[in-house]
Design a protein around this motif. Structure first.
Motif, PDB file in Angstrom:
ATOM      1  N   GLU A   1       8.711  26.110   6.419  1.00 37.69           N
ATOM      2  CA  GLU A   1       8.677  27.418   7.090  1.00 37.69           C
ATOM      3  C   GLU A   1       7.765  28.382   6.332  1.00 37.69           C
ATOM      4  OE1 GLU A   1      12.373  29.559   7.367  1.00 37.69           O
ATOM      5  OE2 GLU A   1      11.442  31.155   8.530  1.00 37.69           O
TER       6      GLU A   1
ATOM      7  N   GLN B   1      19.552  25.186   6.963  1.00 43.60           N
ATOM      8  CA  GLN B   1      20.131  26.068   5.949  1.00 43.60           C
ATOM      9  C   GLN B   1      21.578  26.426   6.290  1.00 43.60           C
ATOM     10  OE1 GLN B   1      18.064  29.824   5.279  1.00 43.60           O
ATOM     11  NE2 GLN B   1      18.553  29.726   3.104  1.00 43.60           N
TER      12      GLN B   1
ATOM     13  N   ASN C   1      15.699  22.387   1.499  1.00 40.80           N
ATOM     14  CA  ASN C   1      14.598  23.083   0.824  1.00 40.80           C
ATOM     15  C   ASN C   1      13.248  22.674   1.391  1.00 40.80           C
ATOM     16  OD1 ASN C   1      16.048  24.725  -0.845  1.00 40.80           O
ATOM     17  ND2 ASN C   1      16.103  23.271  -2.537  1.00 40.80           N
TER      18      ASN C   1
ATOM     19  N   ASP D   1      25.308  34.156   8.387  1.00 41.43           N
ATOM     20  CA  ASP D   1      24.049  34.873   8.597  1.00 41.43           C
ATOM     21  C   ASP D   1      23.035  33.995   9.331  1.00 41.43           C
ATOM     22  OD1 ASP D   1      25.024  37.103   7.363  1.00 41.43           O
ATOM     23  OD2 ASP D   1      24.026  36.741   5.447  1.00 41.43           O
ATOM     24  N   CYS D   2      22.971  32.753   8.944  1.00 34.95           N
ATOM     25  CA  CYS D   2      22.035  31.841   9.615  1.00 34.95           C
ATOM     26  C   CYS D   2      22.417  31.686  11.083  1.00 34.95           C
ATOM     27  CB  CYS D   2      22.025  30.471   8.940  1.00 34.95           C
ATOM     28  SG  CYS D   2      21.223  30.470   7.331  1.00 34.95           S
TER      29      CYS D   2
ATOM     30  N   LEU E   1      18.811  35.561  16.806  1.00 37.53           N
ATOM     31  CA  LEU E   1      17.703  36.520  16.716  1.00 37.53           C
ATOM     32  C   LEU E   1      16.376  35.842  17.022  1.00 37.53           C
ATOM     33  CD1 LEU E   1      18.470  38.559  13.453  1.00 37.53           C
ATOM     34  CD2 LEU E   1      18.916  39.206  15.823  1.00 37.53           C
ATOM     35  N   LEU E   2      16.233  34.634  16.516  1.00 42.57           N
ATOM     36  CA  LEU E   2      14.987  33.907  16.753  1.00 42.57           C
ATOM     37  C   LEU E   2      14.824  33.589  18.236  1.00 42.57           C
ATOM     38  CD1 LEU E   2      15.099  31.523  13.655  1.00 42.57           C
ATOM     39  CD2 LEU E   2      13.411  33.317  14.047  1.00 42.57           C
TER      40      LEU E   2
ATOM     41  N   LEU F   1      26.185  33.092   3.951  1.00 46.15           N
ATOM     42  CA  LEU F   1      24.866  32.550   4.321  1.00 46.15           C
ATOM     43  C   LEU F   1      24.964  31.754   5.613  1.00 46.15           C
ATOM     44  CD1 LEU F   1      21.888  32.008   3.809  1.00 46.15           C
ATOM     45  CD2 LEU F   1      22.530  30.213   2.191  1.00 46.15           C
TER      46      LEU F   1
ATOM     47  N   VAL G   1      23.748  33.908  12.975  1.00 45.65           N
ATOM     48  CA  VAL G   1      23.240  35.095  13.674  1.00 45.65           C
ATOM     49  C   VAL G   1      21.717  35.021  13.796  1.00 45.65           C
ATOM     50  CG1 VAL G   1      23.038  37.607  13.614  1.00 45.65           C
ATOM     51  CG2 VAL G   1      25.171  36.510  12.887  1.00 45.65           C
ATOM     52  N   ARG G   2      21.090  34.582  12.740  1.00 45.31           N
ATOM     53  CA  ARG G   2      19.625  34.524  12.773  1.00 45.31           C
ATOM     54  C   ARG G   2      19.136  33.576  13.866  1.00 45.31           C
ATOM     55  NH1 ARG G   2      15.431  31.759   9.502  1.00 45.31           N
ATOM     56  NH2 ARG G   2      13.544  32.938   9.955  1.00 45.31           N
TER      57      ARG G   2
ATOM     58  N   LEU H   1      12.702  24.608   4.513  1.00 48.45           N
ATOM     59  CA  LEU H   1      12.410  26.023   4.261  1.00 48.45           C
ATOM     60  C   LEU H   1      11.019  26.193   3.662  1.00 48.45           C
ATOM     61  CD1 LEU H   1      15.964  26.980   3.008  1.00 48.45           C
ATOM     62  CD2 LEU H   1      14.849  27.906   5.041  1.00 48.45           C
ATOM     63  N   VAL H   2      10.611  25.235   2.857  1.00 54.30           N
ATOM     64  CA  VAL H   2       9.254  25.277   2.311  1.00 54.30           C
ATOM     65  C   VAL H   2       8.240  25.124   3.442  1.00 54.30           C
ATOM     66  CG1 VAL H   2       7.605  24.027   0.872  1.00 54.30           C
ATOM     67  CG2 VAL H   2       9.908  24.506   0.005  1.00 54.30           C
TER      68      VAL H   2
ATOM     69  N   GLU I   1      20.523  19.295  -0.215  1.00 53.50           N
ATOM     70  CA  GLU I   1      19.736  20.389  -0.789  1.00 53.50           C
ATOM     71  C   GLU I   1      18.240  20.115  -0.646  1.00 53.50           C
ATOM     72  OE1 GLU I   1      20.177  21.018  -5.002  1.00 53.50           O
ATOM     73  OE2 GLU I   1      19.036  22.879  -4.954  1.00 53.50           O
ATOM     74  N   ARG I   2      17.853  18.889  -0.955  1.00 46.32           N
ATOM     75  CA  ARG I   2      16.434  18.524  -0.943  1.00 46.32           C
ATOM     76  C   ARG I   2      15.848  18.685   0.462  1.00 46.32           C
ATOM     77  NH1 ARG I   2      16.927  13.848  -3.402  1.00 46.32           N
ATOM     78  NH2 ARG I   2      16.595  14.801  -5.432  1.00 46.32           N
TER      79      ARG I   2
END
Lengths: 843, 843
Positions: A544, A578, A538, A606-607, A613-614, A603, A609-610, A541-542, A534-535
């Motif tokens: 990002e 993620q 995160n 979705d990631c 997309l990127l 999730l 697929v993302r 993502l932070v 998790e750490r």
């Protein structure tokens, strides 16, 4: 949007001095300065000067126009020994005599003079001027905008950058399918001169001089339905520098780029040339024992073809297809054979060039098993450069302890396709790693040649720049200025306002990428139980978020460059983290039949697929599609080091969705049991018209549960919770915290509940009756602002045989809205979010 | 940038039906549809119809133009009983007879007819059409772009939205300094009709009908140097609806807005009017005992002034300046006095209007202590609406169990300035909280009036919309469709592509804001030790990343609306969390004299500055500065509920920076001691030329430490680490994990080290000598890709008296690069990042 973030790590930037000191200014600060903007484009050079110098002059003229929009003032450009102009500057020419790739820049009575000791000396001088004007070496290859300035001034002085500490410095384009090759074919038709000219210009602007061209192309695992990647017999096809464009070698030479070939391609002939022409050479076997004359003729033809160009000749021999040499029967015999081969190769060189072999630069590259020959003491001629190698991941495998006349080189990787997994997609390494190994490389006297395997060039822009700067002068770097270098690079690329923040983002990003390669990362990489996964997710993502803040703040014309150099790598990696974290969480919840599992499954999907997309944006939208295919490299779903045929998402498991009838069982752990109120073992409704109803998301908790509507009686309503308390945690008295929504006593007398355990005596609590005007400051307002009322009571426990306990909760008034229950069996520590839910499963 | 994220929580949106069903289409799908675009602007209405209807028609014309860019087809607009046109529609007029605020919309042979039962019935019908065309009620007040469509079509049918379930629905602009008031003064000169027209239009588009105007202005704690906020005598000045613009009441009435006044302002006269005119009324005391006639005359004058406008008259009496009524000596006497006051007030109403008092809507608002009068059974006339209140934070204080003729209302808060702390800056609450309380409110029969204290209106756009929709029809909402409502709102505001993702972001954001109000948040709010603070901060920053992704993907014309509705609140809150977390971390590290403290101090300071940059952008850059002052509200540094004079950053402490001489002491905890290699107790250099050097950031760890240069001997080099092992953790055998950079054996024989504890027998380890070609797949490549070599050895321990142990590490070859040491005293669990550093302090 304006700048809306703070550069989190501020520092006084001590720029790493790698070029000449700054001589270009945008403002006049002294009368002695020379104005570089004029009324006519007057860059003077001798028609007899090198072709490469003239190309650089042409680029300089464009650069000047791009910066000022005006014609330039008189500039003289000349190469000593080649240009008549140089004769006017006897003193300076003398200083440059015998120097390798050195320039002098000075003001001669209103004219700016760029004088080079040799072809590349002059060219580097020209590009030094461009760079100081603010033109990034990556202006084309990474769309870095050129900032406009009204004027340019030259500060008086004589400027030079000295000679490079490493003689040959360059890149190896490698494993260029599916990215660079597909891009080149789409944009230029092939990996031809038109395409390569951009590479040469980039290299010269980076003060490099050497290229090992791409030669790899498709792999067996690539799409066999794409006929362009395959020969008629179905075998896969690589790229062939000499033949894919017959002009390739001549153009490179004209530009001033030295061509070499990879470790297993002697005499400038790519592996593909052998594949294509083997039938013309003896029995067609790549075997010095069975087809010596054929192989020798192949090499001789190569030498004939290249003899007029500035080249470095690869000697030695590996097997076909980048494998070890055909086994001659024993180690000893192999050893003897390789020595013979190199001897024979030197003879070919001398024959064809009609000069002693030592006048032609040669390399023997100790890739893979070849190091064993070197360690075994294979005797190679003094004049051959022995090129040492890393382990494909940036760790040098051998440094020399004995000096030799021919000296040493280093073949180093920032991209790689092989075991245990590819490292082809993004840059995964830190410049700190490179510096640490390259300082040792240099200190051990390895300074004849440094070559970097850059894969598809993109997206390795930053480490490639670092490598070339380090190769020019390793002594300029130390452990403490690497970060300064990063700041300097991104400041020059994106401007002073954002440079430091971007540098900090990239420094962190590459620290994270170095945790593990994208191709190796999966749902098991990090420790889920300890919170590590998790750490780290995160944190990414932070990062990002920070990268996105800068994107919003940057002027629009920087968006494409920023996307490719910063935002894509950071976002795409954050997304991968993620995705795998979500897959890990999915598994954890699915094991307990917890419907939370489904959210994590979604999730993860979705990631996945993302990710595409990127990549799609990089290929098709960014820079108007200029870099299509550069992000074709797959990076999810690796099982071996071979790229999977298609990306597959992490496997996830879905469970049945939540229902009112769900039965939950909790286990206390470490002396505490935290229960989200909706996770009851049983919900007992008071009537058909009044039901326990979950209000999703309400509260600091998962949700809130209450009997709705509030106008109905709650007589008979109850929630039952099942808790397992392992024997070693059992206590005969526990504290029960009940957290409720901050309901005020909207019915006179207020609200309350009864609680009991295993049918024991219920405790009754009224939790809001005194929250009135009289107690506004001590009770009402604090509870209201808190939005939660946390009550506490003590319950006596009788040890049960099966360690299971039923906690029963009964509201005594309508409007009781329950959020969380905490059984403190001795170890609860206060937390704003009322603790993390204890282990639980759904029956 | 295109959409580059996935809406993480996908769902089938079941739109909450609050308006009429959708009758506007953008594409023709059936012949029976009526095309709403035409060749001439032909909206027909009777000149005799309400002024407010004509204003709405004007807006409809603009809306139609904004959507299609074309003139509209014939539309007839009429109010039953007011417009001749209505007479053509007998049947429909009959249906509307006696209805409150109802409309019918239908196609009459090619003309679209909007027929209203009364003034607002017609107006709501007009705005329903606007809304269905895609014009947000917030198009001006939040700059929501209006999407263009070539055509508009009306699907045949008769549409209505019924009557509202709550009769009066509106907002109270309150505590409007420093934001809305300063904005109004800068943009309009004052809180005058020009400004209020925007509010009226917004309210009508939201289907509200009631306004309690702003009346508060400055506070004593506000800047006394700003003369505009103060009266000549130095006392602070509030706003005065009737006098700041003499046209205010008339304009409101013209628009169709009912004006009321706050709980402590009887007879439509603001507190300011009394302040300004007290000398004209008796002895100037706001005291019904000592200045009864004066006060009565003041009220009578108010009634005279307002009698021709649609108004709701506040009855009852509180003290001056929103305090309890002047004490009459005893509770009983106060009680008696208030009853008398209300009786007298009814008389004034009847006298002035020359109609029975029950024909004028009246409210008695039970704010604060007034509830006690109600609970005490104060007898108020049947026709007065009794307005119950919440506790200022959205928890209703009393719901009625006895019906009464005049019925009940609710005064509810989404913004508040008072104890324990203000809630003035951003929306801190969840619509889930509001729904839970308002469904009860409605179920208990409170349906005459709902009014929401919205502070400065902005940035409470979303909860205000929710409140009005809920007030129109509470029965349409339930616990399960609140999220759908959120999706619907943001989809209508930002379009279908981004709506669901934005809704999810806001839903999470308001869940987080409800953890604790911004004004109460500080460095002690969350549990630092348990990781709670880090987790919640990271979650907020991750949410910001998602919000920023959407920002990048949205078309430019949505940026201003998105900034104010989404990105500013999310970013600003995430930044506050990061600031306080950084301050908490700073304290934690500073206590241990750890130079990490300084980085956190800097981060805290930087976040503090960033807070002001974000507010500055909102005020000055967003929407071209249209909303300047709307983010003037301070929100950092509260000590009491009064706004601090200036924001002050959290206090942080800086310690001396790291040096080579630092001495670190570690304590093992839970049976493991993890040490970052640079945190030695002592570094022993082998010579003046070869020194232990930290390579910052290199590795998965804090840094790497090595003797540099690698060409020097490491004879005599050592690192010593001091570890305290509490007695209860002591074991006589421990496992030592040594993590080193993935150095290959670049010197023949490879690399190694010796380790010993407290001078005991050293263990020698060579960690790479077999990483050669032969072992490429099992040793070399895996280590290379890992970038770390983790070795393990067992050390025997002799119990020391002081529980302290010196671990000595000596490299046995140059190039040994150390990253981390882990003493496993029984409890180490594997983790990719090699564990979190154990408690340590610097001497």
């Amino acid at each position: 949007m304006k700048k809306l973030y703070i550069t989190f790590v501020l520092l006084l930037v001590t720029s790493v001095v790698l070029g000449a000191e700054q001589f270009v200014q945008y403002q006049k600060t002294a009368d002695s300065q020379l104005r570089l903007t004029g009324t006519a484009d007057t860059i003077l050079y001798d028609a007899n000067d090198w072709e490469g110098v003239k190309i650089a002059v042409r680029n300089l003229r464009n650069d000047l126009k791009a910066v000022t929009g005006s014609p330039c003032a008189p500039i003289l450009v000349a190469t000593v020994g080649k240009s008549e102009i140089a004769l006017q500057y006897k003193e300076q020419s003398k200083q440059l005599k015998g120097k390798w790739e050195q320039y002098l820049i000075f003001n001669d009575g209103g004219k700016l003079v760029i004088l080079g000791s040799d072809k590349r000396g002059t060219i580097y001088g020209i590009y030094e001027l461009s760079r100081q004007m603010g033109v990034s070496p990556w202006y084309w290859m990474a769309d870095v905008p050129i900032a406009k300035h009204k004027d340019l001034y030259f500060t008086p002085g004589i400027y030079t950058n000295g000679e490079p500490k490493v003689k040959y410095r360059g890149i190896f384009i490698n494993d260029e399918n599916p990215c660079l090759q597909s891009w080149a074919r789409e944009k230029f038709g092939n990996m031809n001169g038109e395409m390569y000219q951009h590479v040469y210009e980039l290299l010269l602007r980076l003060r490099a001089n050497l290229l090992w061209p791409g030669m790899w192309g498709a792999f067996p695992e690539d799409d066999p339905s794409n006929s362009r990647l395959y020969r008629p017999d179905g075998s896969y096809e690589g790229n062939c520098f000499n033949e894919d464009d017959l002009e390739n070698p001549a153009i490179a030479d004209r530009y001033g780029i030295v061509i070499g070939t990879s470790h297993h391609e002697p005499f400038q002939r790519s592996q593909q040339e052998w594949f294509r022409h083997r039938d013309e050479y003896g029995n067609g076997e790549w075997n010095y024992k069975t087809n010596r004359d054929g192989v020798r003729q192949f090499w001789r033809d190569g030498m004939e073809h290249t003899k007029n160009y500035e080249s470095i000749i690869t000697v030695g021999m590996r097997g076909d297809d980048d494998k070890p040499m055909v086994d001659m029967g024993s180690a000893k015999e192999n050893f003897r054979m390789l020595a013979q081969i190199i001897k024979d190769q030197q003879k070919i060189i001398a024959d064809v060039t009609k000069k002693p072999a030592n006048q032609t630069p040669q390399v023997w590259t100790l890739y893979s098993e070849q190091l064993d020959y070197f360690d075994g003491g294979l005797d190679v001629p003094d004049d051959v450069i022995i090129v040492l190698c890393d382990d494909n991941f940036g760790d040098v495998r051998r440094l020399p302890t004995t000096p030799r006349k021919g000296g040493y080189g280093m073949y180093y990787h920032v991209a790689y396709y092989g075991a245990p997994r590819a490292q082809k997609w993004l840059n995964m390494s830190q410049i700190q790693q490179h510096w640490e190994q390259l300082q040792a490389t240099y200190d051990y006297g390895v300074n004849k040649l440094w070559i970097l395997n850059v894969g598809d060039i993109k997206p390795h822009e930053f480490p490639t720049t670092f490598f070339m700067d380090m190769a020019w002068n390793p002594e300029a770097f130390n452990a403490d200025n690497l970060y300064d270098y990063t700041v300097d690079f991104y400041t020059k690329t994106f401007g002073a306002e954002h440079g430091a923040e971007i540098a900090n983002i990239i420094d962190k990003h590459n620290k994270y990428t170095a945790y593990i390669n994208a191709e190796l990362l999966n749902q098991n990489t990090f420790n889920l139980e300890s919170g590590e996964f998790e750490r780290v997710t995160n944190k990414y993502l932070v990062l990002e978020a920070r990268a996105l803040r800068v994107y919003s703040a940057l002027p629009d014309n920087f968006h494409d460059a920023y996307w490719q150099l910063v935002l894509y790598p950071v976002s795409a990696m954050a997304n991968l983290y993620q995705m795998y974290y979500a897959a890990a969480k999915n598994r954890q919840f699915a094991e307990k039949n917890d419907p939370e599992a489904n959210k994590w499954a979604q999730l993860s999907d979705d990631c996945f697929v993302r990710d595409s997309l990127l990549a799609h944006y990089y290929n098709h939208e960014m820079s108007g599609g200029k870099w299509n295919h550069m992000m074709d490299q797959k990076h999810i779903g690796f099982k071996t080091w071979h790229t999977p045929k298609q990306q597959t998402p992490p496997s996830v498991k879905r469970v049945t969705e939540a229902s009112d009838q769900d039965q939950w069982v909790f286990t206390s752990s470490d002396g505490v049991c935290v229960i989200e109120a909706e996770h009851a073992y049983q919900r007992i409704n008071p009537s058909a018209d009044a039901q326990w109803k979950v209000i999703p998301n309400l509260g600091r908790t998962l949700s809130t549960i209450a009997v709705i509507p509030y106008t109905s009686s709650v007589e008979g309503a109850a929630l039952e919770y099942m808790i397992e308390i392992p024997e070693e945690q059992f206590k005969d008295k526990i504290e029960l915290h009940v957290a409720l929504r901050s309901t005020m006593p909207f019915l006179k007398g207020g609200h309350g509940f009864k609680v009991s355990i295993n049918g024991g005596e219920p405790q009754e609590v009224n939790y809001n009756k005194d929250m009135n005007w009289e107690n506004k400051y001590n009770l009402m307002y604090p509870a209201a602002a808190d939005r939660v009322i946390e009550t506490k009571c003590t319950l006596k426990l009788k040890k049960s045989q099966d360690n299971r306990y039923i906690l029963r909760f009964e509201p005594t008034a309508p409007g009781v809205a329950l959020q969380k229950l905490i059984l403190d069996i001795g170890s609860y520590t206060k937390s704003r979010l009322l603790g993390i839910e204890s282990p639980h499963r759904r029956l």
